[in-house]
Design a protein around this motif. Structure first.
Motif, PDB file in Angstrom:
ATOM      1  N   MET A   1      -4.724  -1.654 -26.389  1.00  0.00           N
ATOM      2  CA  MET A   1      -4.248  -2.030 -25.075  1.00  0.00           C
ATOM      3  C   MET A   1      -4.158  -0.794 -24.194  1.00  0.00           C
ATOM      4  SD  MET A   1      -0.823  -4.118 -24.255  1.00  0.00           S
ATOM      5  CE  MET A   1      -0.418  -4.567 -22.629  1.00  0.00           C
ATOM      6  N   THR A   2      -4.711  -0.865 -22.999  1.00  0.00           N
ATOM      7  CA  THR A   2      -4.715   0.245 -22.064  1.00  0.00           C
ATOM      8  C   THR A   2      -3.510   0.156 -21.134  1.00  0.00           C
ATOM      9  OG1 THR A   2      -7.114   0.238 -22.102  1.00  0.00           O
ATOM     10  CG2 THR A   2      -6.061   1.402 -20.285  1.00  0.00           C
ATOM     11  N   THR A   3      -2.838   1.280 -20.947  1.00  0.00           N
ATOM     12  CA  THR A   3      -1.714   1.328 -20.025  1.00  0.00           C
ATOM     13  C   THR A   3      -2.246   1.485 -18.612  1.00  0.00           C
ATOM     14  OG1 THR A   3      -0.359   2.387 -21.705  1.00  0.00           O
ATOM     15  CG2 THR A   3       0.390   2.561 -19.432  1.00  0.00           C
ATOM     16  N   ARG A   4      -1.762   0.647 -17.728  1.00  0.00           N
ATOM     17  CA  ARG A   4      -2.185   0.713 -16.330  1.00  0.00           C
ATOM     18  C   ARG A   4      -1.374   1.778 -15.608  1.00  0.00           C
ATOM     19  NH1 ARG A   4      -3.307  -5.289 -14.433  1.00  0.00           N
ATOM     20  NH2 ARG A   4      -2.030  -4.608 -12.696  1.00  0.00           N
ATOM     21  N   PRO A   5      -2.012   2.572 -14.744  1.00  0.00           N
ATOM     22  CA  PRO A   5      -1.268   3.590 -14.001  1.00  0.00           C
ATOM     23  C   PRO A   5      -0.268   2.949 -13.045  1.00  0.00           C
ATOM     24  CG  PRO A   5      -3.528   3.431 -13.210  1.00  0.00           C
ATOM     25  CD  PRO A   5      -3.418   2.534 -14.397  1.00  0.00           C
ATOM     26  N   THR A   6       0.772   3.700 -12.737  1.00  0.00           N
ATOM     27  CA  THR A   6       1.826   3.208 -11.850  1.00  0.00           C
ATOM     28  C   THR A   6       1.510   3.549 -10.402  1.00  0.00           C
ATOM     29  OG1 THR A   6       3.464   3.445 -13.592  1.00  0.00           O
ATOM     30  CG2 THR A   6       4.300   3.336 -11.345  1.00  0.00           C
ATOM     31  N   LEU A   7       1.833   2.607  -9.541  1.00  0.00           N
ATOM     32  CA  LEU A   7       1.667   2.723  -8.098  1.00  0.00           C
ATOM     33  C   LEU A   7       3.038   2.485  -7.487  1.00  0.00           C
ATOM     34  CD1 LEU A   7      -0.398   2.641  -5.630  1.00  0.00           C
ATOM     35  CD2 LEU A   7      -0.424   0.175  -5.980  1.00  0.00           C
ATOM     36  N   LEU A   8       3.476   3.358  -6.595  1.00  0.00           N
ATOM     37  CA  LEU A   8       4.751   3.170  -5.903  1.00  0.00           C
ATOM     38  C   LEU A   8       4.513   2.446  -4.586  1.00  0.00           C
ATOM     39  CD1 LEU A   8       6.273   6.726  -6.445  1.00  0.00           C
ATOM     40  CD2 LEU A   8       6.712   4.654  -7.771  1.00  0.00           C
ATOM     41  N   GLY A   9       5.543   1.796  -4.073  1.00  0.00           N
ATOM     42  CA  GLY A   9       5.437   1.091  -2.800  1.00  0.00           C
ATOM     43  C   GLY A   9       6.405   1.639  -1.772  1.00  0.00           C
ATOM     44  N   TYR A  10       6.069   1.439  -0.507  1.00  0.00           N
ATOM     45  CA  TYR A  10       6.939   1.847   0.599  1.00  0.00           C
ATOM     46  C   TYR A  10       6.826   0.807   1.703  1.00  0.00           C
ATOM     47  CZ  TYR A  10       8.976   4.615   4.383  1.00  0.00           C
ATOM     48  OH  TYR A  10       9.761   5.058   5.429  1.00  0.00           O
ATOM     49  N   VAL A  11       7.984   0.310   2.142  1.00  0.00           N
ATOM     50  CA  VAL A  11       8.044  -0.710   3.191  1.00  0.00           C
ATOM     51  C   VAL A  11       9.152  -0.342   4.168  1.00  0.00           C
ATOM     52  CG1 VAL A  11       8.486  -3.152   3.677  1.00  0.00           C
ATOM     53  CG2 VAL A  11       7.325  -2.520   1.569  1.00  0.00           C
ATOM     54  N   ARG A  12       8.873  -0.513   5.445  1.00  0.00           N
ATOM     55  CA  ARG A  12       9.905  -0.335   6.475  1.00  0.00           C
ATOM     56  C   ARG A  12      10.404  -1.710   6.872  1.00  0.00           C
ATOM     57  NH1 ARG A  12      11.037   4.649   8.126  1.00  0.00           N
ATOM     58  NH2 ARG A  12      12.457   3.621   9.540  1.00  0.00           N
ATOM     59  N   ALA A  13      11.619  -2.052   6.454  1.00  0.00           N
ATOM     60  CA  ALA A  13      12.197  -3.352   6.781  1.00  0.00           C
ATOM     61  C   ALA A  13      12.383  -3.509   8.283  1.00  0.00           C
ATOM     62  CB  ALA A  13      13.529  -3.539   6.054  1.00  0.00           C
ATOM     63  N   ASP A  14      12.625  -2.397   8.977  1.00  0.00           N
ATOM     64  CA  ASP A  14      12.830  -2.476  10.428  1.00  0.00           C
ATOM     65  C   ASP A  14      11.540  -2.821  11.175  1.00  0.00           C
ATOM     66  OD1 ASP A  14      12.250   0.198   9.459  1.00  0.00           O
ATOM     67  OD2 ASP A  14      12.458   0.886  11.516  1.00  0.00           O
ATOM     68  N   ALA A  15      10.407  -2.768  10.501  1.00  0.00           N
ATOM     69  CA  ALA A  15       9.134  -3.158  11.112  1.00  0.00           C
ATOM     70  C   ALA A  15       8.898  -4.660  10.986  1.00  0.00           C
ATOM     71  CB  ALA A  15       7.987  -2.411  10.447  1.00  0.00           C
ATOM     72  N   LEU A  16       9.761  -5.319  10.256  1.00  0.00           N
ATOM     73  CA  LEU A  16       9.609  -6.741   9.982  1.00  0.00           C
ATOM     74  C   LEU A  16      10.757  -7.509  10.635  1.00  0.00           C
ATOM     75  CD1 LEU A  16       8.744  -6.165   6.247  1.00  0.00           C
ATOM     76  CD2 LEU A  16       7.128  -6.583   8.113  1.00  0.00           C
ATOM     77  N   SER A  17      10.526  -8.770  10.932  1.00  0.00           N
ATOM     78  CA  SER A  17      11.522  -9.508  11.708  1.00  0.00           C
ATOM     79  C   SER A  17      12.548 -10.273  10.877  1.00  0.00           C
ATOM     80  CB  SER A  17      10.824 -10.475  12.667  1.00  0.00           C
ATOM     81  OG  SER A  17      10.080 -11.434  11.949  1.00  0.00           O
ATOM     82  N   CYS A  18      12.269 -10.497   9.586  1.00  0.00           N
ATOM     83  CA  CYS A  18      13.220 -11.283   8.800  1.00  0.00           C
ATOM     84  C   CYS A  18      13.021 -11.017   7.304  1.00  0.00           C
ATOM     85  CB  CYS A  18      13.043 -12.773   9.100  1.00  0.00           C
ATOM     86  SG  CYS A  18      11.405 -13.413   8.708  1.00  0.00           S
ATOM     87  N   ALA A  19      13.940 -11.557   6.524  1.00  0.00           N
ATOM     88  CA  ALA A  19      13.890 -11.374   5.070  1.00  0.00           C
ATOM     89  C   ALA A  19      12.618 -11.975   4.473  1.00  0.00           C
ATOM     90  CB  ALA A  19      15.121 -11.989   4.422  1.00  0.00           C
ATOM     91  N   GLU A  20      12.133 -13.066   5.052  1.00  0.00           N
ATOM     92  CA  GLU A  20      10.909 -13.691   4.545  1.00  0.00           C
ATOM     93  C   GLU A  20       9.704 -12.759   4.723  1.00  0.00           C
ATOM     94  OE1 GLU A  20      13.121 -15.323   6.563  1.00  0.00           O
ATOM     95  OE2 GLU A  20      13.950 -16.647   5.030  1.00  0.00           O
ATOM     96  N   GLU A  21       9.649 -12.057   5.863  1.00  0.00           N
ATOM     97  CA  GLU A  21       8.553 -11.103   6.079  1.00  0.00           C
ATOM     98  C   GLU A  21       8.654  -9.936   5.103  1.00  0.00           C
ATOM     99  OE1 GLU A  21       7.918  -9.707  10.046  1.00  0.00           O
ATOM    100  OE2 GLU A  21       7.462 -11.703  10.806  1.00  0.00           O
ATOM    101  N   LEU A  22       9.870  -9.500   4.818  1.00  0.00           N
ATOM    102  CA  LEU A  22      10.058  -8.421   3.847  1.00  0.00           C
ATOM    103  C   LEU A  22       9.583  -8.877   2.469  1.00  0.00           C
ATOM    104  CD1 LEU A  22      11.035  -5.625   3.030  1.00  0.00           C
ATOM    105  CD2 LEU A  22      13.348  -6.570   2.854  1.00  0.00           C
ATOM    106  N   ALA A  23       9.933 -10.090   2.088  1.00  0.00           N
ATOM    107  CA  ALA A  23       9.478 -10.622   0.796  1.00  0.00           C
ATOM    108  C   ALA A  23       7.960 -10.737   0.764  1.00  0.00           C
ATOM    109  CB  ALA A  23      10.123 -11.981   0.534  1.00  0.00           C
ATOM    110  N   ALA A  24       7.356 -11.200   1.858  1.00  0.00           N
ATOM    111  CA  ALA A  24       5.897 -11.319   1.918  1.00  0.00           C
ATOM    112  C   ALA A  24       5.233  -9.950   1.839  1.00  0.00           C
ATOM    113  CB  ALA A  24       5.475 -12.049   3.192  1.00  0.00           C
ATOM    114  N   ALA A  25       5.821  -8.941   2.503  1.00  0.00           N
ATOM    115  CA  ALA A  25       5.262  -7.584   2.453  1.00  0.00           C
ATOM    116  C   ALA A  25       5.320  -7.036   1.032  1.00  0.00           C
ATOM    117  CB  ALA A  25       6.019  -6.671   3.413  1.00  0.00           C
ATOM    118  N   THR A  26       6.441  -7.256   0.359  1.00  0.00           N
ATOM    119  CA  THR A  26       6.575  -6.801  -1.021  1.00  0.00           C
ATOM    120  C   THR A  26       5.593  -7.540  -1.924  1.00  0.00           C
ATOM    121  OG1 THR A  26       8.895  -6.268  -0.623  1.00  0.00           O
ATOM    122  CG2 THR A  26       8.215  -6.469  -2.914  1.00  0.00           C
TER     123      THR A  26
END
Length: 107
Positions: A1-26
């Motif tokens: 089994m091959t280990t997949r490399p890790t990727l970090l994420g970055y999101v600006r919640a203030d760029a989104l209008s609501c919690a649903e958009e934040l969830a969709a971005a994530t």
């Protein structure tokens, strides 16, 4: 089994209008990581337009770990709320630390 490399994420919640958009971005970061063969690690979420604490925490993890890739919903998430900073400047700052930056949505 091959280990997949890790990727970090970055999101600006203030760029989104609501919690649903934040969830969709994530969700878009998860989908990108899966499609590109990565495991999504920590997603750093900037919640205060006047601060950049999450970006600095992301940068600290990049500096101290072997993670060399970051994904954002769009490149605009890198520049929003960071006075005097542009998406290009912050991307170049991450690239200086040998970290590749991708946008889940390249628009």
């Amino acid at each position: 089994m091959t280990t997949r490399p890790t990727l970090l994420g970055y999101v600006r919640a203030d760029a989104l209008s609501c919690a649903e958009e934040l969830a969709a971005a994530t969700d878009s970061l998860v989908a990108f990581a899966t499609a590109e063969g990565f495991t999504l690690g920590t997603v750093y979420t900037e919640r205060d337009a006047a601060e950049s604490a999450a970006f600095h925490a992301l940068l600290d993890e990049v500096k101290r770990s072997e993670v060399r890739a970051v994904v954002v919903p769009t490149m605009n998430h890198l520049g929003l709320g960071n006075p005097g900073s542009t998406p290009t400047a912050l991307r170049q700052h991450l690239e200086f630390h040998h970290t590749q930056v991708w946008a889940a949505d390249p628009r």
